[in-house]
Scaffold this motif. Structure first.
Motif, mmCIF file in Angstrom:
data_model
loop_
_atom_site.group_PDB
_atom_site.id
_atom_site.type_symbol
_atom_site.label_atom_id
_atom_site.label_comp_id
_atom_site.label_asym_id
_atom_site.label_seq_id
_atom_site.Cartn_x
_atom_site.Cartn_y
_atom_site.Cartn_z
ATOM 1 N N TYR A 188 33.503 44.773 32.818
ATOM 2 C CA TYR A 188 33.680 43.438 33.361
ATOM 3 C C TYR A 188 34.706 42.674 32.534
ATOM 4 O O TYR A 188 35.121 43.117 31.452
ATOM 5 N N THR A 233 42.211 41.699 37.802
ATOM 6 C CA THR A 233 41.123 41.831 38.790
ATOM 7 C C THR A 233 41.592 42.623 40.012
ATOM 8 O O THR A 233 40.819 43.383 40.588
ATOM 9 N N LYS A 237 39.595 45.967 39.701
ATOM 10 C CA LYS A 237 38.428 45.751 40.572
ATOM 11 C C LYS A 237 37.149 45.506 39.766
ATOM 12 O O LYS A 237 36.083 46.049 40.065
ATOM 13 N N VAL A 240 34.317 39.299 37.308
ATOM 14 C CA VAL A 240 34.855 38.340 36.335
ATOM 15 C C VAL A 240 33.858 37.211 36.139
ATOM 16 O O VAL A 240 33.362 36.630 37.111
ATOM 17 N N LEU A 273 41.232 32.569 41.891
ATOM 18 C CA LEU A 273 40.321 33.697 41.741
ATOM 19 C C LEU A 273 38.936 33.263 42.238
ATOM 20 O O LEU A 273 38.042 32.979 41.438
#
Length: 309
Positions: A188, A233, A237, A240, A273
């Motif tokens: 992550y 991101t 993938k 976040v 985002l």
């Protein structure tokens, strides 16, 4: 082959923008030569949600209004003068394939611009006028963001390898369009508001014991930090998470990452985002966990105004 394609794409974009600048300035000269006042239309964008449920994806790139600039008003004449001066500088940057910062542009005519904010606004106007992003103009920011963790990437001929020392801070690159060969084994990405929190995590070897990437914009994030985060991101993938203070400034920083800034609402599509998740203390936790009032900071007048973003 990939580098050649990138260079060809950049050259094509540069030539197109230079043509737009020539066409725009040519139309102004033609209008004045014919005794007409030039009329310039700036689309205006908004970047906030009016749905009380909060469950919508707002159309961030929708025009919300039009501003009209003419020479019939003194204030507009000054703005046009500044616009043409900055356009000339931008055209030179594109022609010479060089980069400059907004601060560099300001110091070329400080007595005319008077304030840095004047240049900042003009750059935004040019982006709207030419329908491009700021980096397309070769106007760059000095990146202030930091990154550490399980990540490796290259920018031009420079390789940044965080994998060997995941708790060592590295500067976020400026030219995001040149970042490639991204490799990561992280689970992550964690975004933290403050550099002090970032440094505490580094001192505690947080990344060594947690397979993650940690990023900080050192407060309000700059453009390279937001673009770099979005690039990661998209490429990796990964989920976040954003850790910010439970105060108006923290909320504002979170929404800047998530939805983009009001100042650059026209370009939110390449930096926002919406999937970023908020972690940390919530306002509801005060009652939920019976947090004593003496543990809370009082709302200041400045903070109250900030909350009205």
């Amino acid at each position: 082959m990939e580098i050649n394609n990138i260079m060809e794409g950049k050259n094509s974009s540069s030539h197109m923008l230079q043509k737009k600048i020539r066409d725009f300035t040519g139309s102004i000269v033609e209008s004045i030569s014919n005794g007409r006042s030039p009329v310039i239309y700036f689309n205006r964008f908004s970047n906030y949600c009016t749905d009380p449920s909060g469950n919508c994806y707002c159309s961030h790139d929708t025009v919300k209004g039009v501003e009209i600039l003419t020479l019939q008003r003194e204030y507009h004449a000054r703005r046009l003068d500044i616009l043409l001066r900055v356009l000339l500088i931008v055209q030179q940057l594109l022609q010479e394939n060089k980069h400059g910062s907004k601060r560099d542009i300001y110091y070329m005519h400080p007595s005319v611009f008077r304030e840095q904010s004047v240049v900042d606004r003009t750059i935004n106007d040019i982006c709207i006028l030419l329908q491009c992003s700021r980096h397309n103009l070769n106007v760059v920011s000095v990146a202030k963001g930091l990154v550490m963790g399980w990540l490796r990437f290259s920018e031009a001929d420079r390789i940044t390898n965080c994998l060997s020392h995941p708790d060592t801070a590295h500067s976020i690159p400026v030219h995001i369009e040149e970042v490639k060969d991204i490799i990561s084994v992280a689970d992550y990405i964690l975004v933290v508001e403050k550099e002090s929190v970032f440094q505490r995590l580094a001192n505690d070897c947080f990344c060594k014991t947690n397979r993650c990437i940690v990023i900080t914009g050192r407060g309000y994030p700059d453009i390279p930090t937001r673009r770099f985060l979005r690039l990661l991101t998209e490429q990796l993938k990964l989920p976040v998470y954003c850790l910010v203070d439970c105060d108006p400034y923290g909320f504002d920083i979170l929404t800047t990452y998530r939805f983009g800034s009001m100042q650059m609402a026209y370009d939110a599509k390449i930096m926002r985002l919406p999937e970023i998740q908020w972690i940390g203390a919530f306002p509801s936790d005060v009652e939920k966990y019976s947090i004593p009032q003496h543990c809370l900071l009082p709302m200041t007048t400045e903070g109250s105004k900030q909350r009205q973003f």
